[in-house]
Design an enzyme around this catalytic site. Structure first.
Site, PDB file in Angstrom:
ATOM      1  CE  LYS A  22      35.352 -28.557  38.049  1.00 35.71           C
ATOM      2  NZ  LYS A  22      34.860 -28.261  36.702  1.00 35.71           N
TER       3      LYS A  22
ATOM      4  CE  LYS B  21      38.517 -26.524  30.851  1.00 40.07           C
ATOM      5  NZ  LYS B  21      37.469 -27.404  31.413  1.00 40.07           N
TER       6      LYS B  21
ATOM      7  N   GLY C 200      37.514 -33.109  26.889  1.00 37.30           N
ATOM      8  CA  GLY C 200      36.694 -32.130  26.169  1.00 37.30           C
ATOM      9  C   GLY C 200      36.191 -31.015  27.071  1.00 37.30           C
ATOM     10  CG  ASP C 201      35.215 -26.922  28.743  1.00 35.64           C
ATOM     11  OD1 ASP C 201      34.925 -27.301  29.885  1.00 35.64           O
ATOM     12  OD2 ASP C 201      34.959 -25.773  28.334  1.00 35.64           O
TER      13      ASP C 201
ATOM     14  CB  THR D 146      29.607 -33.153  32.969  1.00 38.59           C
ATOM     15  OG1 THR D 146      30.923 -33.567  32.628  1.00 38.59           O
ATOM     16  CG2 THR D 146      29.680 -31.819  33.683  1.00 38.59           C
TER      17      THR D 146
ATOM     18  CG  ASN E  94      28.676 -33.631  27.140  1.00 41.90           C
ATOM     19  OD1 ASN E  94      28.955 -33.460  28.325  1.00 41.90           O
ATOM     20  ND2 ASN E  94      28.594 -34.824  26.591  1.00 41.90           N
TER      21      ASN E  94
ATOM     22  CB  SER F 169      38.124 -37.797  32.851  1.00 36.62           C
ATOM     23  OG  SER F 169      37.492 -37.234  31.728  1.00 36.62           O
TER      24      SER F 169
HETATM   25  P1  NDP Z   1      29.140 -27.826  24.552  1.00 35.27           P
HETATM   26  O1  NDP Z   1      30.022 -27.161  23.593  1.00 35.27           O
HETATM   27  O2  NDP Z   1      28.717 -29.229  24.324  1.00 35.27           O
HETATM   28  O3  NDP Z   1      27.804 -26.975  24.780  1.00 35.27           O
HETATM   29  C1  NDP Z   1      27.849 -25.653  25.216  1.00 35.27           C
HETATM   30  C2  NDP Z   1      26.438 -25.103  25.228  1.00 35.27           C
HETATM   31  O4  NDP Z   1      26.456 -23.835  25.885  1.00 35.27           O
HETATM   32  C3  NDP Z   1      25.898 -24.848  23.836  1.00 35.27           C
HETATM   33  O5  NDP Z   1      24.510 -24.979  23.836  1.00 35.27           O
HETATM   34  C4  NDP Z   1      26.306 -23.394  23.586  1.00 35.27           C
HETATM   35  O6  NDP Z   1      25.493 -22.716  22.656  1.00 35.27           O
HETATM   36  C5  NDP Z   1      26.126 -22.788  24.959  1.00 35.27           C
HETATM   37  N1  NDP Z   1      27.068 -21.675  25.113  1.00 35.27           N
HETATM   38  C6  NDP Z   1      28.426 -21.714  25.023  1.00 35.27           C
HETATM   39  N2  NDP Z   1      28.957 -20.510  25.163  1.00 35.27           N
HETATM   40  C7  NDP Z   1      27.925 -19.679  25.351  1.00 35.27           C
HETATM   41  C8  NDP Z   1      27.819 -18.289  25.557  1.00 35.27           C
HETATM   42  N3  NDP Z   1      28.909 -17.513  25.584  1.00 35.27           N
HETATM   43  N4  NDP Z   1      26.580 -17.781  25.740  1.00 35.27           N
HETATM   44  C9  NDP Z   1      25.474 -18.559  25.718  1.00 35.27           C
HETATM   45  N5  NDP Z   1      25.521 -19.901  25.511  1.00 35.27           N
HETATM   46  C10 NDP Z   1      26.705 -20.430  25.335  1.00 35.27           C
HETATM   47  O7  NDP Z   1      29.890 -27.689  25.985  1.00 35.27           O
HETATM   48  P2  NDP Z   1      29.663 -28.517  27.312  1.00 35.27           P
HETATM   49  O8  NDP Z   1      28.240 -28.903  27.452  1.00 35.27           O
HETATM   50  O9  NDP Z   1      30.707 -29.560  27.381  1.00 35.27           O
HETATM   51  O10 NDP Z   1      30.057 -27.434  28.427  1.00 35.27           O
HETATM   52  C11 NDP Z   1      29.084 -26.573  29.022  1.00 35.27           C
HETATM   53  C12 NDP Z   1      29.639 -26.046  30.345  1.00 35.27           C
HETATM   54  O11 NDP Z   1      29.923 -27.149  31.227  1.00 35.27           O
HETATM   55  C13 NDP Z   1      30.951 -25.247  30.247  1.00 35.27           C
HETATM   56  O12 NDP Z   1      30.942 -24.248  31.244  1.00 35.27           O
HETATM   57  C14 NDP Z   1      32.004 -26.292  30.605  1.00 35.27           C
HETATM   58  O13 NDP Z   1      33.194 -25.703  31.109  1.00 35.27           O
HETATM   59  C15 NDP Z   1      31.279 -27.059  31.688  1.00 35.27           C
HETATM   60  N6  NDP Z   1      31.792 -28.388  31.958  1.00 35.27           N
HETATM   61  C16 NDP Z   1      31.858 -29.337  30.975  1.00 35.27           C
HETATM   62  C17 NDP Z   1      32.330 -30.595  31.259  1.00 35.27           C
HETATM   63  C18 NDP Z   1      32.311 -31.682  30.251  1.00 35.27           C
HETATM   64  O14 NDP Z   1      32.591 -32.841  30.643  1.00 35.27           O
HETATM   65  N7  NDP Z   1      31.985 -31.448  28.992  1.00 35.27           N
HETATM   66  C19 NDP Z   1      32.868 -30.930  32.595  1.00 35.27           C
HETATM   67  C20 NDP Z   1      32.674 -29.892  33.571  1.00 35.27           C
HETATM   68  C21 NDP Z   1      32.181 -28.665  33.243  1.00 35.27           C
HETATM   69  P3  NDP Z   1      26.071 -22.360  21.183  1.00 35.27           P
HETATM   70  O15 NDP Z   1      26.062 -23.649  20.440  1.00 35.27           O
HETATM   71  O16 NDP Z   1      25.159 -21.339  20.663  1.00 35.27           O
HETATM   72  O17 NDP Z   1      27.476 -21.825  21.407  1.00 35.27           O
END
Ligand code: NDP
Length: 449
Positions: free
Chosen positions: A118, A130, A169-170, A214, A245, A381
């Site tokens: 990526k 990571k 973050g993630d 993202t 996010n 980033s």
């Molecule tokens: P957040 O913590 O902000 O949000 C995660 C969301 O996904 C929440 O609504 C959460 O629900 C839900 N979720 C997490 N785990 C599960 C699960 N096991 N089953 C169902 N729902 C789930 O994270 P992000 O938005 O930052 O990240 C979301 C995805 O995007 C991840 O795969 C991450 O690796 C990817 N990503 C993020 C980046 C970033 O800049 N933040 C960059 C590139 C990729 P709940 O609150 O109930 O857990």
């Protein structure tokens, strides 16, 4: 599993399985990349000679550490911390930190492995890494989050550096956690080194657009895929899983481009609002009050909440999985296609199982894999790092234009590489090969290290 592996690649994959037992997500991520690489070895025999694939599959460094902290009842709690510094051929290790109870080495390694390609695709000088912890932020007080972050950084700080390793973050790690970790780094080292973390607050070294990047980037990528098919977001019904996010800013950009998001979710269920998700309400519930998505229906009576429901049963033309890995299986993918889905853009990392990917590719829909579609976060980033290095800050419009251009370039690169390798329209092949070749060339140039 899906496609056959090339005969040169198969033994390498068997070695990965044997050396990394039990790490199923890592195996899945490696196999997905290796499936694309057979033709690359034919064109570039030096990669075989230099054992580039074998080296890329072995992290340069893996750090696992104890994270002790005290909860609000003065009880000692112990979590496990990870940082996998996977590959630094193109720049310092770069990749987020995930705090979620499901975290173990196999998750961090899958994410770190994907991150290498990526980051290469962004065209910016960043390697792949990571990290994270099995800490569960859900239900913790602010003070508990702070004490955990401080303890986590008390070990991690010695491995970081603007030219060494720069986390972000993630899942479970947003602006609040980055703040606590940056504060602890500053305190321990007595140095204000803005370039050791990204995703910082705007008043202390952060970049405009990083929070949105993202989600916005994933939508820009899908927009490019649609344009390549002479189509657009205008009037499209969309579903976006998650409500964190990535999901929030994916929804915002889809709305700006004329689409309508009708469903979003969290790990307990999904909401369906045929009038279009009220994003301000979701932001208030999730970003400000840290509540559950089911509370949405308390304010929007016409909306429906489906506890434990599967969001992919909601008919849509564009699906943007933005929650977590393996959230779309083969059946979900088939249902999406049957219901008229023409494009999938992965905001999340590896959200589609190999069976699901196969369904999308065979149906010939526009399928943008995470390592291409969600690269906008890490790209921004890297723009934050540029601003930190020059002690400058750019305005929103300029930064967003840079992000949009980067996503266009990634799309173009994947599109052309897929064509070159005889797989037109296959962004999986395009992303894997284009991302890999750049890293491989750098590794050859740098010798056996
Ligand atoms: P957040 O913590 O902000 O949000 C995660 C969301 O996904 C929440 O609504 C959460 O629900 C839900 N979720 C997490 N785990 C599960 C699960 N096991 N089953 C169902 N729902 C789930 O994270 P992000 O938005 O930052 O990240 C979301 C995805 O995007 C991840 O795969 C991450 O690796 C990817 N990503 C993020 C980046 C970033 O800049 N933040 C960059 C590139 C990729 P709940 O609150 O109930 O857990």
């Amino acid at each position: 599993m899906t496609a056959q592996l090339d005969e040169k690649v198969e033994p390498i994959f068997q070695e990965v399985l044997a050396r990394n037992p039990g790490e199923t997500e890592f195996h899945q991520a490696v196999r997905e990349v290796l499936e694309s690489l057979g033709p690359v070895l034919v064109k570039n025999p030096e990669f075989t000679h230099h054992k580039i694939i074998e080296r890329i599959c072995e992290p340069e460094r893996q750090i696992i550490f104890r994270v002790p902290w005290q909860d609000d009842k003065n009880q000692v709690q112990i979590n496990r911390g990870f940082r996998v510094e996977f590959n630094s051929a193109l720049g310092p290790y770069k990749g987020g930190l995930r705090f979620h109870p499901s975290v173990y080495l196999g998750i961090i390694k899958f994410l770190g492995f994907e991150q290498i390609f990526k980051n290469s695709l962004t065209g910016l000088p960043i390697g792949g890494g990571k990290g994270g912890s099995d800490f569960d932020p859900k239900g913790k007080s602010d003070d508990e989050i702070m004490r955990f972050c401080q303890s986590f950084m008390t070990e991690l700080y010695r491995h970081l550096g603007e030219y060494t390793d720069v986390p972000a973050g993630d899942i479970g790690v947003g602006g609040r956690e980055i703040g606590y970790m940056f504060g602890q780094y500053k305190r321990i080292t007595n140095r204000y080194e803005a370039g050791i973390l990204t995703g910082k607050g705007l008043d202390w070294g952060g970049s405009l657009v990083r929070t949105e990047a993202t989600g916005y980037g994933a939508v820009f990528f899908v927009d490019e895929m649609l344009k390549a098919r002479k189509d657009s977001f205008e009037g499209k019904v969309c579903t976006v899983s998650g409500s964190g996010n990535v999901a929030i800013y994916t929804t915002e950009k889809i709305n700006q481009l004329g689409g309508k998001v009708v469903a979003c979710s969290d790990s307990n269920g999904y909401i369906y609002d045929e009038k279009g998700i009220d994003l301000e309400l979701v932001q208030q519930l999730k970003e400000v009050e840290r509540r559950r998505i089911k509370d949405y229906t308390g304010y929007r009576k016409h909306a429906k909440y489906v506890a434990k429901g599967n969001i992919w049963e909601v008919p849509c033309q564009v699906a943007m999985p933005s929650a977590t890995q393996n959230e779309i299986n083969g059946k979900d993918a088939a249902l999406l296609v049957k219901n008229g889905c023409i494009a999938v853009g992965e905001g999340a990392n590896m959200p589609t199982t190999p069976e699901g990917v196969k369904v999308f590719l065979e149906a010939g829909i526009a399928y943008g894999p995470g390592k291409a579609a969600n690269a906008g976060g890490v790209a921004t980033s890297a723009l934050e790092m540029q601003q930190n290095a020059s002690r400058d800050s750019w305005d929103f419009e300029y930064t967003e234009k840079r992000l949009q251009q980067i996503m266009k370039n990634i799309h173009q690169n994947c599109y052309e590489t897929a064509l070159e390798y005889g797989a037109p329209g296959n962004y999986v092949v395009g992303a894997n090969i284009a991302g890999f070749i750049k890293v491989a060339n750098a590794m050859v140039a740098m010798g056996v290290i």
